[in-house]
Design a protein around this motif. Structure first.
Motif, PDB file in Angstrom:
ATOM      1  N   LEU A  95     -72.538 -26.374  89.319  1.00  0.00           N
ATOM      2  CA  LEU A  95     -71.232 -25.090  89.874  1.00  0.00           C
ATOM      3  C   LEU A  95     -71.103 -24.453  91.659  1.00  0.00           C
ATOM      4  O   LEU A  95     -70.288 -24.580  91.719  1.00  0.00           O
ATOM      5  N   SER A  96     -72.462 -24.763  92.348  1.00  0.00           N
ATOM      6  CA  SER A  96     -72.426 -24.421  93.744  1.00  0.00           C
ATOM      7  C   SER A  96     -71.671 -25.472  94.159  1.00  0.00           C
ATOM      8  O   SER A  96     -70.862 -25.572  94.797  1.00  0.00           O
ATOM      9  N   GLY A  97     -72.066 -26.819  93.905  1.00  0.00           N
ATOM     10  CA  GLY A  97     -71.558 -27.692  94.183  1.00  0.00           C
ATOM     11  C   GLY A  97     -69.690 -28.145  94.124  1.00  0.00           C
ATOM     12  O   GLY A  97     -68.618 -28.579  95.209  1.00  0.00           O
ATOM     13  N   PHE A  98     -69.343 -27.842  93.124  1.00  0.00           N
ATOM     14  CA  PHE A  98     -67.436 -27.300  93.139  1.00  0.00           C
ATOM     15  C   PHE A  98     -66.822 -26.456  93.691  1.00  0.00           C
ATOM     16  O   PHE A  98     -65.709 -27.079  93.994  1.00  0.00           O
TER      17      PHE A  98
ATOM     18  N   LEU B 244     -76.570 -40.037  93.550  1.00  0.00           N
ATOM     19  CA  LEU B 244     -76.707 -38.618  94.659  1.00  0.00           C
ATOM     20  C   LEU B 244     -77.720 -39.733  95.091  1.00  0.00           C
ATOM     21  O   LEU B 244     -79.111 -38.938  94.436  1.00  0.00           O
ATOM     22  N   ARG B 245     -78.052 -39.663  96.123  1.00  0.00           N
ATOM     23  CA  ARG B 245     -79.368 -39.797  96.283  1.00  0.00           C
ATOM     24  C   ARG B 245     -80.518 -38.283  96.572  1.00  0.00           C
ATOM     25  O   ARG B 245     -81.669 -38.618  96.651  1.00  0.00           O
ATOM     26  N   ASN B 246     -80.050 -37.000  97.164  1.00  0.00           N
ATOM     27  CA  ASN B 246     -80.276 -36.724  97.501  1.00  0.00           C
ATOM     28  C   ASN B 246     -79.439 -35.693  95.766  1.00  0.00           C
ATOM     29  O   ASN B 246     -78.774 -34.551  96.075  1.00  0.00           O
ATOM     30  N   PRO B 247     -80.398 -34.884  95.083  1.00  0.00           N
ATOM     31  CA  PRO B 247     -79.492 -34.529  93.851  1.00  0.00           C
ATOM     32  C   PRO B 247     -78.878 -32.895  94.113  1.00  0.00           C
ATOM     33  O   PRO B 247     -78.483 -31.945  93.030  1.00  0.00           O
ATOM     34  N   GLU B 248     -79.914 -32.425  95.692  1.00  0.00           N
ATOM     35  CA  GLU B 248     -79.998 -30.785  95.271  1.00  0.00           C
ATOM     36  C   GLU B 248     -78.712 -31.112  97.049  1.00  0.00           C
ATOM     37  O   GLU B 248     -78.582 -29.547  97.163  1.00  0.00           O
ATOM     38  N   ASP B 249     -78.541 -31.592  97.127  1.00  0.00           N
ATOM     39  CA  ASP B 249     -77.453 -32.308  99.297  1.00  0.00           C
ATOM     40  C   ASP B 249     -76.423 -31.818  97.909  1.00  0.00           C
ATOM     41  O   ASP B 249     -75.484 -32.213  97.341  1.00  0.00           O
ATOM     42  N   ARG B 250     -75.524 -31.004  97.933  1.00  0.00           N
ATOM     43  CA  ARG B 250     -74.208 -29.805  97.051  1.00  0.00           C
ATOM     44  C   ARG B 250     -72.866 -31.104  98.256  1.00  0.00           C
ATOM     45  O   ARG B 250     -72.540 -30.971  97.078  1.00  0.00           O
ATOM     46  N   ALA B 251     -73.152 -31.747  99.759  1.00  0.00           N
ATOM     47  CA  ALA B 251     -71.662 -31.392 100.618  1.00  0.00           C
ATOM     48  C   ALA B 251     -72.406 -33.074  99.719  1.00  0.00           C
ATOM     49  O   ALA B 251     -70.807 -33.696  99.717  1.00  0.00           O
TER      50      ALA B 251
END
Ligand code: UDP
Length: 478
Positions: A294-297, A420-427
């Protein structure tokens, strides 16, 4: 008294699977099936799991049991019964095997007693059913503690772990410590990938990757117009003119109709039928990171407000999955995050709980959603394997998945999807989704390669052949 219950599965003839394989592979497959039947003559192959619906194990077992029975092996599926306290502990174990502390609750002597008591109750009934020489495949931490009683009764016990973490930490060790007494009785331990095998069990470990049943309701072919009609009936899309019947074919061959609506939280109306959708379908579990999607979107929309795309986050009705007690709280967290978004963002996000009363209807809805999606994502923070991505890849969808666990065994980045190399990276997430939406031809090509990758690696014939190898190993040990 807590007793396991049986899920009755009809045999499916192996000939249904013939089209999966080239003629020479098919002949080899049939001779393996013959060998399995010979090894298992007069014995039963029991599967014991903790839920009959929701999640990957419940997804795989119907097909595996049906075709094993079709091969002439008496394969059965039992589901144990637990208490809320038991499922709280097993959810804690599930989180720990993923390296997460979950709610931080203890895994001490009190928890062990509750865990053992529930399994002892279930074992009493099992011991009346399981005979010496039978093979018992126990699935996941919930059933692990049944091992010693069943082995003592003369069964060959194998434990299968569908979860894991690539880089073990203290939580993972805590889980192994808790599970150790149960595992002492297992002749083999099956893992989905080599990185999950703890060194102390390396000599008994086998790797078997999960699979999908391409003929199941979840994966059967579906015309785009029918997918739209099913989604319109459930409320996930706006109705359009001249929609066909929301029909699908049930496992018994009879035509079914989707008629239940989903429980949907949104602002205003559903997406128009031609709106590109970004879709994640998973249980409401923090490790699936619906909140992160949701926040990545939201970031994607802030960066490119004119991009035509809406987000559907879908999961099962929150009270439906017996061994997943945190689902309602997780959905609440996602909902709270949704409420904090701007009107513009909220208008483009749809949170859906799919009806679970009729599992084939649920499967048809998931099938429609995955097929209709412009991009399917699985942005898990940890993931044992990730059948949702296998299913989407089979449907030739471009996918964006985290580079964690079994998702890495499926997605070859840049070739048949994006990782996604870093699943927590929203960008990184927003950039990956955007790149697929802005280059539809590249996305289509990736989808086609994804379909091919699943056909060659993750179908049920491969899985059944792995089971035969397991039976061969067990019979060699005798
Ligand atoms: N699933 C479903 N309905 C839902 C949500 C999930 O049928 O509302 C299915 C999904 O299609 C997949 C399985 O549940 O087959 C989830 O398996 P996965 O390996 O992705 O994750 P798990 O839930 O086992 O952690």
């Amino acid at each position: 008294m807590l007793k396991p219950f049986e899920v009755h599965i009809q045999a499916e003839p192996l000939t249904h699977l013939e089209s999966e394989l080239a003629p020479s592979d098919w002949r080899e497959f049939l001779s393996r099936a013959d060998h399995a039947r010979a090894i298992m003559k007069g014995r039963t192959f029991w599967n014991i799991s903790s839920t009959a619906k929701g999640g990957g194990v419940a997804e795989m077992l119907p097909g595996l049991v049906a075709y094993t029975r079709g091969a002439g092996v008496d394969s059965r599926w039992l589901v144990l019964t637990g208490t809320p306290a038991f499922f709280h502990i097993t959810k804690r174990l599930f989180n720990a095997l993923h390296g997460s502390s979950g709610d931080g609750s203890a895994l001490g002597a009190v928890e062990r007693e509750t865990y053992d008591d529930v399994l002892q109750d279930n074992a009493e009934e099992l011991l009346a059913l399981v005979k010496p020489g039978d093979v018992v495949l126990l699935h996941d931490p919930q059933t692990c503690g049944l091992g010693p009683a069943l082995a003592e009764a003369g069964a060959s016990v194998v434990w299968r772990c569908h979860v894991g973490r690539d880089t073990p930490n203290a939580e993972v060790s805590r889980a192994w410590e808790f599970l150790a007494p149960g595992l002492s009785a297992a002749r083999f331990l099956i893992f989905s990938r080599a990185a999950y095998v703890p060194p102390q069990y390396a000599d008994r470990a086998l790797i078997i990757q999960p699979s999908i049943d391409i003929f199941a309701v979840k994966n059967q072919p579906m015309a785009p117009a029918v997918a739209r009609a099913i989604l319109a009936t459930t409320g996930l899309l706006r109705s359009g003119p001249d929609m066909p019947e929301p029909a699908f074919t049930r496992a018994d061959g009879v035509t079914g109709r989707v008629s239940r609506g989903a429980d949907i939280i949104r602002l205003g109306t559903g997406p128009v039928p031609d709106m590109p959708l970004l879709v994640q379908v998973s249980r409401w579990d923090p490790l699936k990171d619906a909140a992160g999607v949701l926040s990545g979107f939201a970031l994607l929309l802030r960066q490119t407000p004119h991009l035509r795309v809406e987000l559907v986050l879908a999961g099962p009705a929150v009270t439906s999955v017996a061994d997943d007690p945190d689902a309602a709280a997780t959905l609440e967290d996602v909902l709270a995050l949704w409420r904090r978004q701007s009107h513009f963002v909220r208008q483009r996000i749809h949170l859906a709980c799919l009806p679970m009363t009729d599992l084939e209807e649920n499967a048809a809805i998931v099938n429609a959603l995955q097929r209709h999606a412009a991009v399917v994502t699985q942005k898990s923070l940890q993931e044992g394997f990730g059948l949702t991505i296998t299913e989407a890849m089979w449907k030739a969808r471009p996918v964006v998945a985290s580079a964690v666990g079994g998702l890495q065994d499926q997605v070859l980045p840049g070739e048949n999807g994006l990782l996604l190399r870093n699943p927590e990276d929203r960008a990184e997430f927003a950039g990956a989704v955007r790149s697929l939406l802005e280059a539809p031809e590249r996305a289509t090509l990736m989808g086609l390669r994804a379909h091919e990758h699943v056909r060659t690696h993750f179908t049920i014939t491969r899985h059944l052949s792995d089971f035969v190898r397991l039976l061969e190993r067990l019979s060699m040990q005798k």
